[in-house]
Write an enzyme that holds these catalytic residues in place. Structure first.
Site, PDB file in Angstrom:
ATOM      1  N   GLN A 126       9.345  16.989  -0.349  1.00  0.00           N
ATOM      2  CA  GLN A 126       9.858  15.665  -0.693  1.00  0.00           C
ATOM      3  C   GLN A 126       9.553  15.365  -2.163  1.00  0.00           C
ATOM      4  OE1 GLN A 126       7.363  16.362   1.402  1.00  0.00           O
ATOM      5  NE2 GLN A 126       5.908  14.677   1.665  1.00  0.00           N
ATOM      6  N   ALA A 152      11.583   0.309  -6.332  1.00  0.00           N
ATOM      7  CA  ALA A 152      12.597   1.304  -6.000  1.00  0.00           C
ATOM      8  C   ALA A 152      12.842   1.381  -4.503  1.00  0.00           C
ATOM      9  CB  ALA A 152      12.170   2.675  -6.524  1.00  0.00           C
ATOM     10  N   TYR A 192       9.384  -3.498   3.440  1.00  0.00           N
ATOM     11  CA  TYR A 192       9.007  -3.791   2.060  1.00  0.00           C
ATOM     12  C   TYR A 192      10.239  -3.808   1.165  1.00  0.00           C
ATOM     13  CZ  TYR A 192       6.537  -3.462  -2.409  1.00  0.00           C
ATOM     14  OH  TYR A 192       6.071  -3.692  -3.693  1.00  0.00           O
ATOM     15  N   GLY A 251       0.834  -1.185   0.000  1.00  0.00           N
ATOM     16  CA  GLY A 251       0.000   0.000   0.000  1.00  0.00           C
ATOM     17  C   GLY A 251       0.872   1.239   0.000  1.00  0.00           C
ATOM     18  N   LYS A 259      -1.665   5.021  -3.235  1.00  0.00           N
ATOM     19  CA  LYS A 259      -0.412   5.737  -3.424  1.00  0.00           C
ATOM     20  C   LYS A 259      -0.698   7.234  -3.592  1.00  0.00           C
ATOM     21  CE  LYS A 259       2.059   1.961  -3.471  1.00  0.00           C
ATOM     22  NZ  LYS A 259       2.819   1.582  -4.658  1.00  0.00           N
ATOM     23  N   ARG A 261      13.433  10.596  -4.382  1.00  0.00           N
ATOM     24  CA  ARG A 261      13.648   9.345  -5.121  1.00  0.00           C
ATOM     25  C   ARG A 261      13.344   9.573  -6.592  1.00  0.00           C
ATOM     26  NH1 ARG A 261      10.599   4.694  -2.590  1.00  0.00           N
ATOM     27  NH2 ARG A 261      12.516   4.478  -1.380  1.00  0.00           N
TER      28      ARG A 261
END
Length: 322
Positions: A216, A117, A147, A76, A190, A282
């Site tokens: 972020q 990722a 995860y 999730g 998400k 990221r």
């Protein structure tokens, strides 16, 4: 007779899209999941409802199959990841251990693992101005959460099954896949889906909540690009893990404003609230993706968010929520 593919997690977001894609490519497809797709009917030729934590279910699912696409996962958004780390590691480890063993015992010719990722080290993702993540950056390992650790273990499992049994394996590290027909509420959604829901439900002149300070950063990949990249990778001779994602980096505040634009809601603002944020930055390095496949994702974030927003807004309206 057409080749036969198994898609695990076929009741989920990416899995259901992949089933449809494979059918269009002429494959006979069996899907397996604990549940059928939440939105609409499956395109699978055969659908097995079962729990892959049970080895017997994995064995039945792999029977008579030429290729396996292992997408099943207990997963999730950041809320779920930060709240249930033991559940995530336990359930996903069992799913992947059972599925690859069943595939090997059934003589499956090729095996695909949907990795993430999230396997990349936390300490190289600690600023919003993120350096794009290269496949070689995975080690020394230091994933942020359970995860990521489990997905990294599953990648190694694929490597060792190739070394010990000669199984042809392909591994993709997905970067923030989004699009229509995915979970958009309930705590497992998400960021793009959550943002689309918030915007669709926001009152005139209101504000949407963003966890943290909004600076972020992430890159987001549209689901159609994801499934095409997955299939291209399976047809290639590349056995090492490969990023599948966009290399366009945006802040979460920028994501919110892109959804405002998709919705035609220039009346909305942003309210920053406490909440889990994950890593600070990221992004996907697509150098190896372009080299290996001669391809990279093509759907712009603006187009993908427009399609996603429209679908979620229609779903909410049908439920009487918007």
């Amino acid at each position: 007779m057409s080749q036969r593919a198994l898609v695990t997690g076929a009741g989920g977001f990416i899995g259901s899209h992949l089933v449809t894609y494979l059918r269009r490519q002429g494959w006979w497809v069996r899907g397996v999941d604990q549940k059928r797709p939440e939105f609409g009917e499956t395109d699978a030729d055969e659908f097995l409802v079962g729990d892959l934590r049970d080895p017997a279910v994995a064995t039945a699912a792999c029977e008579g199959i030429d290729e396996v696409y292992a997408l099943a996962a207990d997963m999730g958004g950041m809320g779920f990841i930060s709240r249930d780390p033991a559940t995530i590691l336990h359930n996903n480890a069992l799913i992947n251990l059972n599925t690859i063993r069943a595939a090997q015992q059934a003589g499956v010719g090729r095996y695909f693992l949907a990795s993430s990722a999230c396997i990349y080290p936390e300490h190289i993702q600690d600023t919003p101005d993120a350096t794009a993540l290269r496949e070689a950056d995975a080690f020394p390992a230091n994933p942020q959460d359970s995860y990521g650790w489990e997905k990294l273990m599953a990648e190694l499992l694929c490597r060792y099954y190739h070394e010990q049994y000669g199984m042809e394996v392909r591994v993709a590290r997905y970067h923030n896949i989004y699009g229509p027909e995915g979970t958009y509420d309930g705590g497992r959604e998400k960021a793009p889906a959550a943002m689309c829901r918030k915007v669709a439900l926001a009152p005139a002149g209101g504000a949407v909540e963003v966890w943290g300070d909004g600076s972020q950063t992430r890159s987001f990949c549209y689901v159609d690009d994801c499934v095409e990249g997955t299939y291209r990778l399976m047809r290639s001779d590349h056995r090492e893990p490969l990023n599948i994602g966009s290399d366009r980096l945006v802040t979460i505040d920028e994501l919110a404003r892109l959804v405002f634009a998709a919705a035609g809601r220039d009346d909305l603002g942003i309210e920053h609230v406490d909440g889990p944020q994950g890593v600070r930055g990221r992004n996907s390095d697509n150098t190896e993706l372009r080299r290996v496949l001669g391809w990279e994702p093509a759907v712009s974030l603006e187009k993908g968010l427009l399609e996603t927003y429209r679908w979620i807004a229609e779903e909410l309206a049908a439920r009487g929520a918007a």
